[in-house]
Design an enzyme around this catalytic site. Structure first.
Site, PDB file in Angstrom:
ATOM      1  CG  PHE A 162      -1.868  -1.005   1.459  1.00 22.91           C
ATOM      2  CD1 PHE A 162      -3.157  -0.868   0.968  1.00 22.91           C
ATOM      3  CD2 PHE A 162      -1.549  -2.159   2.166  1.00 22.91           C
ATOM      4  CE1 PHE A 162      -4.114  -1.859   1.177  1.00 22.91           C
ATOM      5  CE2 PHE A 162      -2.493  -3.157   2.382  1.00 22.91           C
ATOM      6  CZ  PHE A 162      -3.777  -3.004   1.882  1.00 22.91           C
ATOM      7  CG  ASP A 163       1.030   5.912  -1.572  1.00 25.01           C
ATOM      8  OD1 ASP A 163       1.982   6.160  -0.810  1.00 25.01           O
ATOM      9  OD2 ASP A 163       0.418   6.789  -2.208  1.00 25.01           O
ATOM     10  CG  PHE A 164       0.490   6.322   4.954  1.00 27.55           C
ATOM     11  CD1 PHE A 164       0.060   5.316   5.806  1.00 27.55           C
ATOM     12  CD2 PHE A 164       0.342   7.642   5.359  1.00 27.55           C
ATOM     13  CE1 PHE A 164      -0.518   5.613   7.038  1.00 27.55           C
ATOM     14  CE2 PHE A 164      -0.225   7.958   6.584  1.00 27.55           C
ATOM     15  CZ  PHE A 164      -0.658   6.938   7.432  1.00 27.55           C
TER      16      PHE A 164
END
Length: 312
Positions: A162-164
């Site tokens: 995941f990107d944040f």
């Protein structure tokens, strides 16, 4: 008793996310609906080729062997096909042994309105307008991008990256960065380090995944030979000192990642090509142009980074 969804990880998938529909779509675009209908009927017993998220969905469903009588994961097919033309999709699901038994068919219409009713924490589709509208309505949705990545079917693990900002968390901090630059962004994050971020579109997906990871740990206590299958990674353009607020936010949600890559602007594909997640979620088109070349990638068209129309 009704089949309860509230405590399960429920994924909604369009057939375009799980299977390669390029041949069928070509028939529809060039020859029209009637010929498309004939084509699907003539090929009803020809399994559709595997699509971009097939390996992710298959591995996710395999985790139900941890609790066969009360499955952790439910995948629901949400299709623009009518029930008749959708029969080929259902037979393809059966051919590959995917335990997907629930489906909604809506001829020519997107079924995203049913996302809340089914407690879906992620809707995956290859149809950009459907995903864009779903996000605007506040639903957790992602656009599956074409990718050249290949799957190792002998690998039993499930790696999710995941990107944040704009994916797990909201876009508050990204808005600061866009408006005032990197230094102001870091100052904002340090000042608010103990203030958890507002949730982003996929926060609840991560929480549900974490519950299954907890179940894996319980299973391992009783079966020491068991090797955990889920591995969650955060791959973000953040760097110190803004990394700490991200980690504090995850902790406040009761989840932690197995790995975190705070890359500070380094091309994410350099890391992703080694990490090899079975799926990667990012809100920024620029990051995904390179990422999709090495891993199955999903665009989350949420927040300030997507207020201008991007072409991926």
């Amino acid at each position: 008793m009704p089949y309860e969804l509230d405590n399960r990880l429920v994924i909604g998938v369009a057939s375009s996310a799980v299977f390669d529909l390029s041949e069928s779509d070509t028939v529809f675009r060039r020859q029209g609906e009637e010929e498309y209908r004939k084509f699907q009927q003539q090929h009803i017993d020809v399994p559709l080729p595997k699509g971009i998220t097939f390996s992710f969905i298959k591995r996710l469903l395999s985790l139900n062997d941890l609790s066969p009588d009360d499955p952790f994961v439910e995948v629901v097919l949400l299709s623009r096909n009518d029930p008749d033309t959708g029969m080929r999709v259902m037979r393809s699901i059966g051919h590959y042994g995917l335990t997907i038994s629930r489906a909604i068919f809506m001829q020519g219409k997107s079924p995203y309105d049913y996302i809340p009713a089914l407690n879906i924490v992620l809707f995956l589709s290859g149809n950009k307008p459907d995903v864009d509208v779903a996000i605007r309505l506040g639903h957790p949705a992602g656009l599956v991008l074409e990718s050249k990545a290949e799957d190792d079917e002998n690998d039993p693990t499930l790696r999710i990256a995941f990107d944040f900002d704009g994916v797990l968390a909201g876009d508050e901090s990204e808005t600061v960065y866009q408006a005032a630059g990197l230094e102001a962004f870091h100052e904002h994050e340090v000042r608010n380090v103990m203030q958890p971020h507002n949730p982003g579109p996929l926060k609840e997906l991560l929480v549900r995944i974490a519950r299954i990871q907890t179940a894996e740990e319980r299973h391992k206590q009783q079966n020491p030979e068991y090797e955990n299958r889920i591995r969650v990674s955060i791959v973000t353009a953040r760097s110190a000192p803004s990394h700490e607020r991200a980690l504090q936010t995850l902790k406040s949600w009761g989840v932690m990642a197995n790995d975190a890559f705070f890359l500070g602007g380094i091309d994410k594909s350099r890391v992703l090509g080694i990490l090899k997640p079975h799926i990667f979620f990012d809100d920024q088109a620029g990051h995904l142009k390179a990422a999709r070349e090495v891993v199955p990638s999903v665009h989350i068209p949420f927040g300030v980074a997507n207020r201008t129309s991007f072409h991926i």
